[in-house]
Motif scaffolding. Structure first.
Motif, PDB file in Angstrom:
ATOM      1  N   THR A   1       3.900   5.541  13.258  1.00  0.00           N
ATOM      2  CA  THR A   1       3.050   4.502  13.418  1.00  0.00           C
ATOM      3  C   THR A   1       3.619   3.249  14.014  1.00  0.00           C
ATOM      4  OG1 THR A   1       3.966   3.908  11.157  1.00  0.00           O
ATOM      5  CG2 THR A   1       1.935   5.139  11.158  1.00  0.00           C
TER       6      THR A   1
ATOM      7  N   THR B   1       1.924  -3.616  11.087  1.00  0.00           N
ATOM      8  CA  THR B   1       1.328  -2.619  10.462  1.00  0.00           C
ATOM      9  C   THR B   1       2.169  -1.462  10.527  1.00  0.00           C
ATOM     10  OG1 THR B   1      -0.720  -3.301  11.458  1.00  0.00           O
ATOM     11  CG2 THR B   1      -0.761  -1.306  10.401  1.00  0.00           C
TER      12      THR B   1
ATOM     13  N   ALA C   1      -3.667   8.336   2.804  1.00  0.00           N
ATOM     14  CA  ALA C   1      -3.332   8.077   1.030  1.00  0.00           C
ATOM     15  C   ALA C   1      -3.433   9.149   0.087  1.00  0.00           C
ATOM     16  CB  ALA C   1      -4.590   7.100   0.752  1.00  0.00           C
TER      17      ALA C   1
ATOM     18  N   THR D   1      -6.106  -0.788  -3.331  1.00  0.00           N
ATOM     19  CA  THR D   1      -6.785  -0.389  -1.865  1.00  0.00           C
ATOM     20  C   THR D   1      -8.295  -0.426  -2.207  1.00  0.00           C
ATOM     21  OG1 THR D   1      -6.657   2.001  -2.534  1.00  0.00           O
ATOM     22  CG2 THR D   1      -4.971   1.035  -1.281  1.00  0.00           C
TER      23      THR D   1
ATOM     24  N   ASN E   1      -7.594   6.896   7.021  1.00  0.00           N
ATOM     25  CA  ASN E   1      -6.897   6.251   5.817  1.00  0.00           C
ATOM     26  C   ASN E   1      -6.969   7.066   4.565  1.00  0.00           C
ATOM     27  OD1 ASN E   1      -6.137   3.285   6.330  1.00  0.00           O
ATOM     28  ND2 ASN E   1      -7.776   3.371   7.609  1.00  0.00           N
TER      29      ASN E   1
ATOM     30  N   THR F   1       0.673  -1.282   0.054  1.00  0.00           N
ATOM     31  CA  THR F   1      -0.061  -0.095  -0.020  1.00  0.00           C
ATOM     32  C   THR F   1       0.891   1.192  -0.106  1.00  0.00           C
ATOM     33  OG1 THR F   1      -0.199   0.061   2.378  1.00  0.00           O
ATOM     34  CG2 THR F   1      -1.818  -1.414   1.229  1.00  0.00           C
TER      35      THR F   1
END
Length: 354
Positions: A303, A146, A271, A57, A267, A28
């Protein structure tokens, strides 16, 4: 002849399952830094570049419903192994795509393979670790991938582009997927449950997500029409299904709807920032892919280091403060990033500016 202990085997399988999740999430972000090279090599338009990222996605998100249903009704182990094997093979095919249009189609199919891996991996971890404490630790290891995947994606993507061009970001998935399969071995999962996988709601979910995405990419308000039709059909088919993919009781549970809305906002912003910042760093400021990838670390490293701190804050103060703080930073960060080029141009237009 010696055999691996049950603990060693369990650890190996957990690493294999986590590695598969790592590869799915890596895809991603790792492609983002490669977009300028992809544009130069294929002549992809701005909309095509966005769809190269979004096709993956969109189908990934939409087919998570089918992936979970398939894991329940076909078998988590079977779905997981087939999903990660397909992911590796499709990544190899993506690396050979002749045009941006072909790559967009392949990325959409790759997203379906990714959606097969995620729900089944959770079911396998729960089956391999029936003890609640060990299961919690295993899920912590799985979830840590993640942040790791988000953090290393842009730098790894930049390094691969410098070494072999945009196609290299797909080739790296092949050995990683093979290693994940080797580590998991012939693992067994929970017994399948009766029922069938409803494909119509999954396709309706694809229509909704794809229409909304096209509306944003092309600034096309009419895209709301198929999105609304798809949403109505999704709700209708789900209500008639004997085994709905989204149990109504789940959506009615306290905090679930708000949590889903917050997750969608996070998200969406992430993105968008990844895509626009890539263009800003490489096109406007002339950074090489590797340097551009390293420039993403202030965005992606939190993150990795943030979740443990957030967990402590959550335990001490509840969810409200972390969520509101995070949403506030999501508003402030992109706003400052958007203002930076304008401020820089203003400074450089002053007399004596170099």
């Amino acid at each position: 002849m010696t055999t691996a202990s049950p603990t060693a085997t369990s650890t190996s399988r957990l690493l294999g399952i986590s590695l598969a999740y790592f590869v799915v999430l890596l895809d991603t972000t790792v492609l983002t830094v490669a977009l300028p090279d992809l544009r130069s090599a294929t002549g992809a338009s701005s909309a095509e570049q966005q769809w190269v990222v979004d096709a993956y996605t969109v189908t990934f998100a939409a087919f998570l419903l089918a992936g979970g249903a398939a894991a329940d009704r076909i078998g988590a182990a079977r779905v997981f192994r087939r999903g990660i094997a397909a992911f590796g093979l499709l990544s190899l095919v993506c690396a050979a795509a002749p045009t941006a249009g072909v790559l967009i189609g392949l990325r959409a199919v790759l997203g379906v393979a990714a959606a097969a891996c995620l729900p089944s991996s959770l079911a396998l971890i729960a089956h391999l670790h029936p003890d609640p404490q060990r299961r919690a630790r295993a899920l912590g290891t799985w979830a840590a991938t993640t942040g790791a995947a988000l953090a290393v994606g842009p730098p790894v993507g930049g390094l691969l582009v410098d070494l072999g061009g945009w196609r290299a970001v797909f080739l790296v998935n092949v050995p990683l997927a093979a290693l994940g399969l080797a580590l998991t071995g012939r693992l067994a999962g929970p017994a399948p449950t009766p029922g069938r996988v409803g494909l119509r709601p999954q396709l309706a979910a694809c229509v909704v997500l794809a229409s909304v995405t096209e509306g944003v990419v092309a600034a096309q308000p009419l895209a709301v029409v198929p999105a609304v039709i798809g949403a109505v059909l999704f709700v209708r088919w789900e209500r008639r299904a004997a085994t709905p993919a989204v149990p109504p009781a789940l959506l009615r549970a306290p905090g679930v709807a708000a949590g889903l809305a917050v997750g969608a906002a996070v998200n969406l912003v992430l993105a968008g920032v990844l895509f626009t910042t890539t263009s800003l760093l490489q096109d406007d400021h002339g950074l090489a892919p590797l340097l551009a990838g390293l420039a993403f670390l202030p965005l992606t490293l939190p993150t990795v280091i943030g979740p443990p701190l957030t967990a402590r804050l959550l335990a001490a103060r509840g969810a409200r403060l972390p969520v509101l703080t995070g949403l506030g930073l999501l508003v402030a960060g992109p706003a400052l990033l958007a203002a930076w080029p304008a401020a820089r141009r203003t400074r450089c237009s002053a007399p004596g500016c170099c």
